[in-house]
Write an enzyme that holds these catalytic residues in place. Structure first.
Site, PDB file in Angstrom:
ATOM      1  N   ARG A 239       0.844  -1.190   0.000  1.00 24.66           N
ATOM      2  CA  ARG A 239       0.000   0.000   0.000  1.00 24.66           C
ATOM      3  C   ARG A 239       0.879   1.241   0.000  1.00 24.66           C
ATOM      4  O   ARG A 239       1.924   1.273   0.680  1.00 24.66           O
ATOM      5  CB  ARG A 239      -0.922   0.035   1.231  1.00 24.66           C
ATOM      6  CG  ARG A 239      -2.138  -0.878   1.169  1.00 24.66           C
ATOM      7  CD  ARG A 239      -3.125  -0.470   0.058  1.00 24.66           C
ATOM      8  NE  ARG A 239      -4.320  -1.296   0.025  1.00 24.66           N
ATOM      9  CZ  ARG A 239      -4.477  -2.385  -0.731  1.00 24.66           C
ATOM     10  NH1 ARG A 239      -3.502  -2.792  -1.525  1.00 24.66           N
ATOM     11  NH2 ARG A 239      -5.618  -3.052  -0.722  1.00 24.66           N
ATOM     12  N   GLU A 268      -3.985   7.267  -5.551  1.00 23.01           N
ATOM     13  CA  GLU A 268      -4.334   6.314  -6.611  1.00 23.01           C
ATOM     14  C   GLU A 268      -5.772   6.539  -7.049  1.00 23.01           C
ATOM     15  O   GLU A 268      -6.638   6.703  -6.180  1.00 23.01           O
ATOM     16  CB  GLU A 268      -4.207   4.877  -6.102  1.00 23.01           C
ATOM     17  CG  GLU A 268      -2.771   4.481  -5.809  1.00 23.01           C
ATOM     18  CD  GLU A 268      -2.642   3.007  -5.422  1.00 23.01           C
ATOM     19  OE1 GLU A 268      -3.621   2.257  -5.572  1.00 23.01           O
ATOM     20  OE2 GLU A 268      -1.560   2.611  -4.980  1.00 23.01           O
ATOM     21  N   HIS A 286      -0.567  -0.130  -9.686  1.00 25.74           N
ATOM     22  CA  HIS A 286      -1.301  -1.018  -8.762  1.00 25.74           C
ATOM     23  C   HIS A 286      -1.917  -2.221  -9.504  1.00 25.74           C
ATOM     24  O   HIS A 286      -3.140  -2.359  -9.579  1.00 25.74           O
ATOM     25  CB  HIS A 286      -2.388  -0.245  -7.988  1.00 25.74           C
ATOM     26  CG  HIS A 286      -2.842  -0.982  -6.748  1.00 25.74           C
ATOM     27  ND1 HIS A 286      -3.188  -0.346  -5.576  1.00 25.74           N
ATOM     28  CD2 HIS A 286      -3.007  -2.299  -6.496  1.00 25.74           C
ATOM     29  CE1 HIS A 286      -3.535  -1.246  -4.676  1.00 25.74           C
ATOM     30  NE2 HIS A 286      -3.438  -2.444  -5.223  1.00 25.74           N
TER      31      HIS A 286
HETATM   32  C1  8YV Z   1      -6.342  -5.639  -6.101  1.00 27.02           C
HETATM   33  C2  8YV Z   1      -5.146  -5.291  -3.819  1.00 27.02           C
HETATM   34  O1  8YV Z   1      -5.859  -5.268  -7.353  1.00 27.02           O
HETATM   35  O2  8YV Z   1      -5.995  -7.301  -2.936  1.00 27.02           O
HETATM   36  C3  8YV Z   1      -5.588  -6.173  -2.703  1.00 27.02           C
HETATM   37  O3  8YV Z   1      -5.550  -5.707  -1.554  1.00 27.02           O
HETATM   38  O4  8YV Z   1      -4.719  -4.218  -3.614  1.00 27.02           O
HETATM   39  C4  8YV Z   1      -5.174  -5.784  -5.213  1.00 27.02           C
HETATM   40  O5  8YV Z   1      -4.937  -7.144  -5.246  1.00 27.02           O
HETATM   41  C5  8YV Z   1      -7.521  -4.841  -5.853  1.00 27.02           C
HETATM   42  O6  8YV Z   1      -7.892  -4.623  -4.585  1.00 27.02           O
HETATM   43  C6  8YV Z   1      -8.608  -5.456  -6.704  1.00 27.02           C
HETATM   44  O7  8YV Z   1      -9.825  -5.464  -6.138  1.00 27.02           O
END
Ligand code: 8YV
Length: 319
Positions: A239, A268, A286
């Site tokens: 993050r 983001e 991301h």
């Molecule tokens: C995803 C992410 O791309 O899982 C997570 O926490 O940050 C990523 O894997 C995203 O959240 C897709 O929903």
């Protein structure tokens, strides 16, 4: 029997959408725009469950205004920093995530960023693409070798451990810091540092794999960056807010941090335009978990959690 109504906020994989439509009445907009606070609140009166991504924010203010019809938030993500968990729990809303299934894909991207940052992939690609390759020397684009180097990992959950497994293939010496020490089997020879500063001191390469919480926000600040060995390569696929971006920029500009590979940013979408001035910062938007196999697995896991919930069972990934 009427099917529960669910809102799928973003463009999940085709296999996920097909399975969801088979078992639920699905609301999904192919426009694929992130759901705003007002969208979430309005939708909560029309659906029994939501499959959001990290792009939909369930803040305490939003949760306070949710309609009682909404009973489950089945996240399509492992990270849940976009959800105010205590507020959702207090409202009796079940929350789930998708641990495990995205560990390898995210670790693969971390490996790409680590190698790319260490070996000048951004500059090399730019030189080739722009037709500017008119010179060669043994002193040209000399990078930092990972083989035999010390790798520090912060956060040894699923992704951290998957990254350690892959790094062992590069003969790296694995060190880690985690809330608690792993079992000997999970450590697989890695050295545990109870104190984060001790880990930083031995990290020729450092990769972040811990969740974003109030305690880890700004974890890599100027003081901690200063504790890294000169020329350390930092990788972040977790993050953005784990790193103080202004401090990282300064450390890169001074040369104390040799290079960085970043998939996550404080802002983001958008990222940090100041990073773009530096070709030793390799960046991706991301996409750590963005492989066909993993997107299907994440979608199916979110649906498995919904299925269990609507059957009256405890979802396997209930938080
Ligand atoms: C995803 C992410 O791309 O899982 C997570 O926490 O940050 C990523 O894997 C995203 O959240 C897709 O929903």
């Amino acid at each position: 029997m009427t099917k529960p109504v669910i809102w799928i906020t973003r463009s999940l994989s085709a296999a996920t959408l097909n399975r969801a439509r088979r078992d639920y009445e699905v609301i999904w907009d192919p426009a694929d725009a992130p759901g705003s606070a007002e969208d979430i609140i309005a939708m909560s009166a029309k659906v029994d469950g939501i499959i959001p991504c990290h792009s939909e924010h369930f803040s305490a203010d939003v949760v306070a205004r949710l309609d009682p019809r909404l009973r489950i938030v089945a996240n399509h993500s492992v990270g849940v920093d976009h959800c105010d968990l205590p507020a959702l729990r207090a409202k009796g809303i079940t929350v789930t995530n998708t641990p495990g299934v995205l560990s390898d894909a995210t670790a693969e991207l971390a490996m790409m960023l680590m190698l790319g940052a260490a070996r000048h992939a951004v500059a090399g690609d730019r030189i080739m693409r722009s037709g500017a390759w008119d010179f060669w020397s043994p002193a040209f684009l000399v990078g930092k070798q990972v083989t035999g180097a010390r790798l520090g990992i912060i956060g040894m959950g699923g992704v951290g451990r998957a990254f350690a497994r892959k790094a062992r293939g590069f003969d790296m010496e694995i060190h880690y810091h985690n809330r608690s020490r792993l079992s000997e089997a999970d450590e697989a020879g890695a050295t545990y540092h109870e104190n984060l500063d001790d880990l930083l001191a031995v990290s020729d390469f450092l990769s972040l794999h811990c969740p974003a919480t109030p305690e880890t926000t700004g974890l890599m600040n100027a003081d901690r960056l200063a504790k890294l060995p000169q020329g350390c390569v930092i990788v972040n696929t977790a993050r953005g807010n784990l790193i103080d971006e202004a401090a990282l920029l300064q450390a890169v500009e001074s040369g104390h941090v040799g290079a960085a590979g970043l998939d996550c940013f404080v802002t983001e979408p958008g990222g940090n335009p100041a990073f773009a001035q530096h070709e030793n910062i390799m960046m991706m938007p991301h996409v750590g978990s963005a492989t066909v196999k993993t997107r299907d697995a994440m979608g199916f896991k979110a649906l498995d959690n919904l299925d269990a919930f609507f059957r009256g069972d405890t979802p396997p990934d209930k938080l």
